[in-house]
Write a protein that holds these residues in place. Structure first.
Motif, mmCIF file in Angstrom:
data_model
loop_
_atom_site.group_PDB
_atom_site.id
_atom_site.type_symbol
_atom_site.label_atom_id
_atom_site.label_comp_id
_atom_site.label_asym_id
_atom_site.label_seq_id
_atom_site.Cartn_x
_atom_site.Cartn_y
_atom_site.Cartn_z
ATOM 1 N N HIS A 75 -13.226 4.150 -4.504
ATOM 2 C CA HIS A 75 -12.756 3.119 -3.578
ATOM 3 C C HIS A 75 -13.921 2.430 -2.881
ATOM 4 O O HIS A 75 -13.962 2.281 -1.649
ATOM 5 C CB HIS A 75 -11.787 3.697 -2.542
ATOM 6 N N ARG A 76 -14.871 1.985 -3.682
ATOM 7 C CA ARG A 76 -15.982 1.220 -3.137
ATOM 8 C C ARG A 76 -16.539 0.318 -4.227
ATOM 9 O O ARG A 76 -16.425 0.604 -5.413
ATOM 10 C CB ARG A 76 -17.070 2.136 -2.583
ATOM 11 N N LEU A 81 -11.770 5.783 2.472
ATOM 12 C CA LEU A 81 -11.350 6.320 1.179
ATOM 13 C C LEU A 81 -12.532 6.815 0.380
ATOM 14 O O LEU A 81 -12.427 7.789 -0.353
ATOM 15 C CB LEU A 81 -10.600 5.245 0.382
ATOM 16 N N HIS A 85 0.824 -1.209 0.000
ATOM 17 C CA HIS A 85 0.000 0.000 0.000
ATOM 18 C C HIS A 85 0.857 1.257 0.000
ATOM 19 O O HIS A 85 0.643 2.147 -0.796
ATOM 20 C CB HIS A 85 -0.970 -0.004 1.183
ATOM 21 N N HIS A 144 -9.049 0.333 -9.794
ATOM 22 C CA HIS A 144 -9.293 0.098 -8.364
ATOM 23 C C HIS A 144 -10.585 0.795 -7.914
ATOM 24 O O HIS A 144 -10.752 1.092 -6.726
ATOM 25 C CB HIS A 144 -8.093 0.617 -7.572
ATOM 26 N N ASN A 173 -13.598 5.035 -13.218
ATOM 27 C CA ASN A 173 -12.196 4.739 -12.943
ATOM 28 C C ASN A 173 -11.412 4.555 -14.258
ATOM 29 O O ASN A 173 -10.341 5.134 -14.454
ATOM 30 C CB ASN A 173 -12.143 3.460 -12.100
ATOM 31 N N ASN A 189 -14.973 0.215 3.046
ATOM 32 C CA ASN A 189 -13.904 1.183 3.290
ATOM 33 C C ASN A 189 -14.340 2.634 3.164
ATOM 34 O O ASN A 189 -13.967 3.332 2.256
ATOM 35 C CB ASN A 189 -12.737 0.910 2.334
ATOM 36 N N ASP A 242 -1.635 -0.988 -4.188
ATOM 37 C CA ASP A 242 -3.035 -0.564 -4.167
ATOM 38 C C ASP A 242 -3.165 0.929 -3.876
ATOM 39 O O ASP A 242 -2.337 1.504 -3.157
ATOM 40 C CB ASP A 242 -3.814 -1.338 -3.100
ATOM 41 N N ASP A 243 -4.186 1.529 -4.410
ATOM 42 C CA ASP A 243 -4.656 2.888 -4.122
ATOM 43 C C ASP A 243 -3.990 3.967 -4.971
ATOM 44 O O ASP A 243 -4.661 4.807 -5.543
ATOM 45 C CB ASP A 243 -4.529 3.249 -2.637
ATOM 46 N N PRO A 265 -11.524 -3.027 -3.965
ATOM 47 C CA PRO A 265 -11.192 -2.101 -2.869
ATOM 48 C C PRO A 265 -11.204 -2.828 -1.528
ATOM 49 O O PRO A 265 -12.163 -3.542 -1.212
ATOM 50 C CB PRO A 265 -12.315 -1.054 -2.938
ATOM 51 N N SER A 266 -10.131 -2.672 -0.787
ATOM 52 C CA SER A 266 -9.967 -3.332 0.516
ATOM 53 C C SER A 266 -9.982 -4.851 0.396
ATOM 54 O O SER A 266 -10.073 -5.546 1.410
ATOM 55 C CB SER A 266 -11.050 -2.889 1.504
ATOM 56 N N THR A 271 -7.123 4.250 -7.484
ATOM 57 C CA THR A 271 -8.465 4.765 -7.269
ATOM 58 C C THR A 271 -8.418 6.265 -7.537
ATOM 59 O O THR A 271 -7.503 6.957 -7.073
ATOM 60 C CB THR A 271 -8.963 4.444 -5.841
#
Length: 360
Positions: free
Chosen positions: A241-242, A356, A38, A237, A257, A353, A98-99, A275-276, A124
């Protein structure tokens, strides 16, 4: 106690030569280890949260171990193609992030280039365009930096409550109050930024200095462009972020995205990360509909020929993973030992999450 026993067992397996047999076996040659990171610290982030951030020195040590173990580090797309063609080289590894944190550009990418290792960045994009600190994790970070102080929530969320930030439990309680207020009031991204700024002021922290350092920021679009130019692989991603359980909302996350990433890189991304790591089997036909080639989870394991390409396992590499444990995942021997970690699916965690995600 279990961790110490596991480390001792892995050391014994290495000393006896079992690990070497596994890493050179046909079984390992047919499997792909996908690593996930991360953040790599630009300052003290790894001291705050070692499960999300790693010190640069430790990340370098990981790359040295990969090189010393003679692993074949492949670009993600090539690795997945060769996995299902039964054409992987010995000890195949793919490296993912990620992210899309700013520290990827500052701390991780230079080291990856130094070692000549390709990587994939799952980006994301909401907080890439709205380039302010990510509200939830930034507030947690501020509370950690303010440890030992007394926080008066009156001027922040209007509640007559003071919390002494002397323990992890107290800081969690303070964050829960702030997060519940932001969610309950359905604050906009701009309002959340103002709230975080007030939190920093209450804790006598230099908000402007943190902003200048880009702490808890994602990469801005121009930075993504500059990373993509020399070959950084930018993939999907979700935008916010969901991963909603509603088909139309889920597909919107993918499309928003993808549109953002394609505008930044000039390339159409087709690889996805939940995500997550939270997923639901209802997502699979939606991902196929969106033209997704592969999707990675945070379920721990090595991907094999029978792995669902839309539910690929990875190893989340964190600061408290010992060198022998990391080395044993590269060899594949760790797969044979019992594990406790399991990532919840979407039906078990319906609101993915919130830290984010933010309303568009």
């Amino acid at each position: 106690m279990l961790k110490k026993f596991k480390q001792a067992t892995l050391s014994s397996l290495k000393t006896s030569g079992v690990s070497t047999l596994v890493q050179n076996s046909r079984w390992r040659r047919q499997r792909l280890l996908i690593l996930v990171y991360h953040g790599v610290s630009t300052d003290d982030q790894h001291l705050w949260n070692g499960s999300m951030y790693m010190a640069p020195e430790m990340f370098r040590a990981r790359l040295e171990t990969i090189a010393r173990s003679r692993c074949a580090v492949l670009p993600l797309a090539e690795a997945i193609t060769r996995l299902y063609a039964n054409d992987l080289p010995d000890r195949s590894v793919a490296i993912t992030f990620d992210d899309g944190n700013f520290d990827f550009k500052e701390s991780a990418f230079p080291l990856l280039k130094e070692f000549g290792f390709p990587s994939t960045l799952y980006l994301t994009t909401f907080y890439s365009h709205y380039n302010k600190p990510i509200f939830g994790i930034f507030c947690e970070y501020l509370l950690w930096k303010g440890q030992g102080k007394t926080l008066d929530l009156q001027s922040i969320i209007g509640r007559d409550l003071q919390i002494e930030l002397t323990s992890d439990a107290a800081r969690r309680a303070a964050f829960q109050e702030i997060d519940a207020f932001a969610q309950g009031q359905r604050l906009s991204a701009e309002d959340k930024t103002a709230l975080a700024e007030e939190l920093a002021r209450q804790l006598n922290l230099d908000y402007d200095a943190l902003i200048k350092k880009r702490v808890m920021h994602l990469l801005a679009p121009d930075e993504v462009m500059r990373l993509a130019a020399p070959g950084a692989d930018i993939q999907l991603h979700t935008h916010r972020h969901r991963a909603p359980l509603d088909r139309e909302l889920f597909l919107r996350e993918i499309e928003d995205n993808r549109h953002s990433v394609q505008a930044m890189t000039g390339l159409r991304p087709s690889h996805f990360c939940y995500p997550s790591g939270v997923y639901d089997h209802r997502f699979l036909p939606w991902l196929q509909e969106a033209g997704i080639t592969s999707a990675t989870t945070c379920e721990i394991g090595l991907a094999g020929p029978s792995s669902n390409p839309l539910l690929l396992p990875r190893l989340v590499d964190v600061s408290n993973l010992s060198p022998i444990e990391f080395e044993s995942w590269l060899s594949g021997i760790s797969v044979l030992l019992p594990r406790r970690t399991r990532v919840p699916r979407a039906k078990e965690q319906p609101e993915n999450n919130k830290r984010l995600a933010t309303p568009s």
